[in-house]
Design an enzyme around this catalytic site. Structure first.
Site, PDB file in Angstrom:
ATOM      1  N   CYS A 264       1.241  -0.707   0.561  1.00  0.00           N
ATOM      2  CA  CYS A 264      -0.150  -0.278  -0.319  1.00  0.00           C
ATOM      3  C   CYS A 264       0.852   0.919   0.244  1.00  0.00           C
ATOM      4  CB  CYS A 264      -0.747   0.627   0.948  1.00  0.00           C
ATOM      5  SG  CYS A 264      -2.389  -1.638   0.808  1.00  0.00           S
TER       6      CYS A 264
ATOM      7  N   HIS B 234      -2.628   7.804   6.357  1.00  0.00           N
ATOM      8  CA  HIS B 234      -2.939   6.304   6.121  1.00  0.00           C
ATOM      9  C   HIS B 234      -4.265   5.706   6.052  1.00  0.00           C
ATOM     10  CE1 HIS B 234      -2.394   2.629   3.860  1.00  0.00           C
ATOM     11  NE2 HIS B 234      -2.514   1.573   5.064  1.00  0.00           N
TER      12      HIS B 234
ATOM     13  N   GLU C 239      -0.517   4.852  14.519  1.00  0.00           N
ATOM     14  CA  GLU C 239      -0.581   6.161  13.099  1.00  0.00           C
ATOM     15  C   GLU C 239      -0.709   7.726  14.144  1.00  0.00           C
ATOM     16  OE1 GLU C 239      -1.169   8.552   8.444  1.00  0.00           O
ATOM     17  OE2 GLU C 239      -2.014   6.870   9.243  1.00  0.00           O
TER      18      GLU C 239
ATOM     19  N   LYS D 137      -9.804   7.632   2.851  1.00  0.00           N
ATOM     20  CA  LYS D 137      -9.988   5.941   2.361  1.00  0.00           C
ATOM     21  C   LYS D 137     -11.570   6.017   2.809  1.00  0.00           C
ATOM     22  CE  LYS D 137      -5.087   3.755   2.263  1.00  0.00           C
ATOM     23  NZ  LYS D 137      -4.651   4.801   2.869  1.00  0.00           N
TER      24      LYS D 137
ATOM     25  N   HIS E 281      -9.921   2.114   0.518  1.00  0.00           N
ATOM     26  CA  HIS E 281      -8.234   1.308   0.077  1.00  0.00           C
ATOM     27  C   HIS E 281      -7.864   0.903  -1.403  1.00  0.00           C
ATOM     28  CE1 HIS E 281      -4.322   0.937   1.079  1.00  0.00           C
ATOM     29  NE2 HIS E 281      -3.947   0.065   1.733  1.00  0.00           N
TER      30      HIS E 281
ATOM     31  N   PHE F 274       1.845  -3.684   3.762  1.00  0.00           N
ATOM     32  CA  PHE F 274       1.980  -5.278   4.706  1.00  0.00           C
ATOM     33  C   PHE F 274       3.577  -5.491   4.354  1.00  0.00           C
ATOM     34  CE2 PHE F 274      -2.116  -7.113   4.194  1.00  0.00           C
ATOM     35  CZ  PHE F 274      -2.255  -6.109   5.159  1.00  0.00           C
TER      36      PHE F 274
END
Length: 415
Positions: free
Chosen positions: A163, A303, A314, A335, A340, A401
């Site tokens: 991502c 994010h 975050e 998002k 996403h 990831f």
């Protein structure tokens, strides 16, 4: 080092098929979530996603050419066409050896690969594979196709970091231009993984929201009842250009990239570090790279995936880096509207940040209902409605990831 400006943008998203539509969706807090139409999802725990709906590729691309492309590449081509047109790039007037394409996808043509494997597995055993299967599925085919169409012979490759992929692409493009290796680079990212394989895989690891009865509000970053992310699809493209090159051809300058950074968590294959240690570092390094103080940042496009652990980590990192100035920031997760978009997220969200500079507003984090006691709710998460603000500096965060972190720092162009 040379200055790097943005002279064109393009987007294909679940809340708008081009920049004007995307801007309108961001300003109005539109949810792109809907029941899945690309396959029968009735047996899946999650039966909705943020699809790019009512999208006819024949309106944009030659039918014969499009048949040789996976959906993610089609998205990339359409948003690249928009960005290149906005930038006013004329191949006949450019040194094509100094115009490159660095374009990202986290997964690439998963549908193409899945369809051919499924066809073989359910057939009579005779190997009848599509001759275009390999070039359709590989992530690097998107920059390849863009360069072929326009004749760009500069640097050309794809970045893959889940991502964080398109933020890495933007960062690499920024570096190649400021270090003098190319004058113009088309960059961004695309993804189209609303497929049985992706939804099954993400669902089995319990990463997705299962709010099938209320899908429009399922993406709930920072809400106490968030239960996972909503998968999206689409693309975002930016034209990055060396400042003097842009001035020489009379280009309209939309904004400037001033800093970028990347780090690794070295912690877990999917989970973030609970204190956001490397997220702190990546934001500090981006600010340092851009020569900016924390109090110069107005807005962070986070994010913010709507996962229980990620959102908290975050926010902790933001507070650790920005201290008291964190309360002066606007923070939002787009998002909540687009879902996403995985490898395309950084580009689509970076464009949202640029639009906030250009149009003096902060897009909202929609679908907020209940404060999370684990978060400091005195922070301005820009819940539910866009807010007017003269935004001059934006930080855009993406994490993937594998522990990949990338941040891009943009500012209003001031000559």
């Amino acid at each position: 080092m040379r200055r790097v400006v943005i002279t064109g943008i393009g987007a294909v998203t679940p809340i708008g098929h081009n920049i004007p539509e995307y801007l309108e969706g961001l300003q109005n807090g539109v949810s792109g979530a809907s029941p899945i139409t690309q396959y029968d999802a009735s047996k899946f725990k999650t039966q909705f996603a943020c699809e790019v709906s009512d999208f006819n590729y024949n309106d944009y691309l030659d039918r014969k050419a499009a048949r040789k492309m996976d959906r993610f590449t089609i998205f990339a081509m359409v948003s690249a066409d928009e960005a290149i047109a906005m930038a006013g790039l004329d191949s006949e007037k450019l040194n094509l050896d100094r115009v490159g394409v660095i374009y990202a996808s986290g997964i690439g043509g998963l549908k193409t690969l899945s369809d051919d494997i499924e066809s073989f597995a359910t057939g009579d055993g005779t190997p009848r594979f599509n001759p275009f299967m390999v070039p359709k599925m590989i992530c690097d085919i998107a920059p390849g196709q863009i360069s072929i169409k326009y004749g760009y012979r500069g640097i050309n490759y794809s970045t893959v970091s889940a991502c964080a992929s398109s933020n890495h692409a933007i960062m690499n493009a920024f570096d190649y231009i400021r270090f003098g290796r190319n004058d113009v680079i088309i960059t961004g990212g695309a993804e189209a993984t609303i497929t049985t394989a992706a939804m099954g895989g993400f669902g089995s690891m319990k990463a997705l929201s299962t709010r099938n009865d209320d899908y429009k509000t399922a993406s709930r970053p920072f809400d106490a009842d968030r239960d996972g992310f909503v998968l999206g699809e689409g693309s975002g493209t930016l034209v990055l250009e060396e400042l003097e090159h842009a001035k020489a051809r009379g280009a309209t300058i939309l904004g400037e990239i001033v800093g970028a950074a990347a780090t690794g968590d070295a912690y877990h294959i999917t989970a973030p570090h609970p204190e956001g240690n490397s997220v702190k570092t990546v934001m500090k390094l981006a600010l340092q790279d851009g020569g900016m103080n924390i109090d110069q940042v107005d807005y962070i496009n986070v994010h913010g995936t709507s996962t229980p652990l990620g959102d908290i980590a975050e926010v902790k990192a933001i507070q650790a880096v920005f201290g008291d100035h964190a309360y002066n920031l606007n923070i939002s997760s787009t998002k909540s509207m687009t879902g996403h978009i995985l490898g395309g997220a950084g580009a689509v969200e970076g464009i949202a940040g640029l639009l906030s500079i250009m149009h003096k507003f902060v897009p909202p984090t929609i679908n907020h209902f209940t404060d999370d006691p684990a978060l400091d709710n005195k922070l301005n998460f820009t819940f539910n409605e866009a807010q007017e603000r003269d935004v001059k500096v934006v930080l855009s965060n993406t994490f993937g990831f594998g522990g990949h972190n990338a941040s891009i720092l943009m500012r209003k162009f001031e000559g």
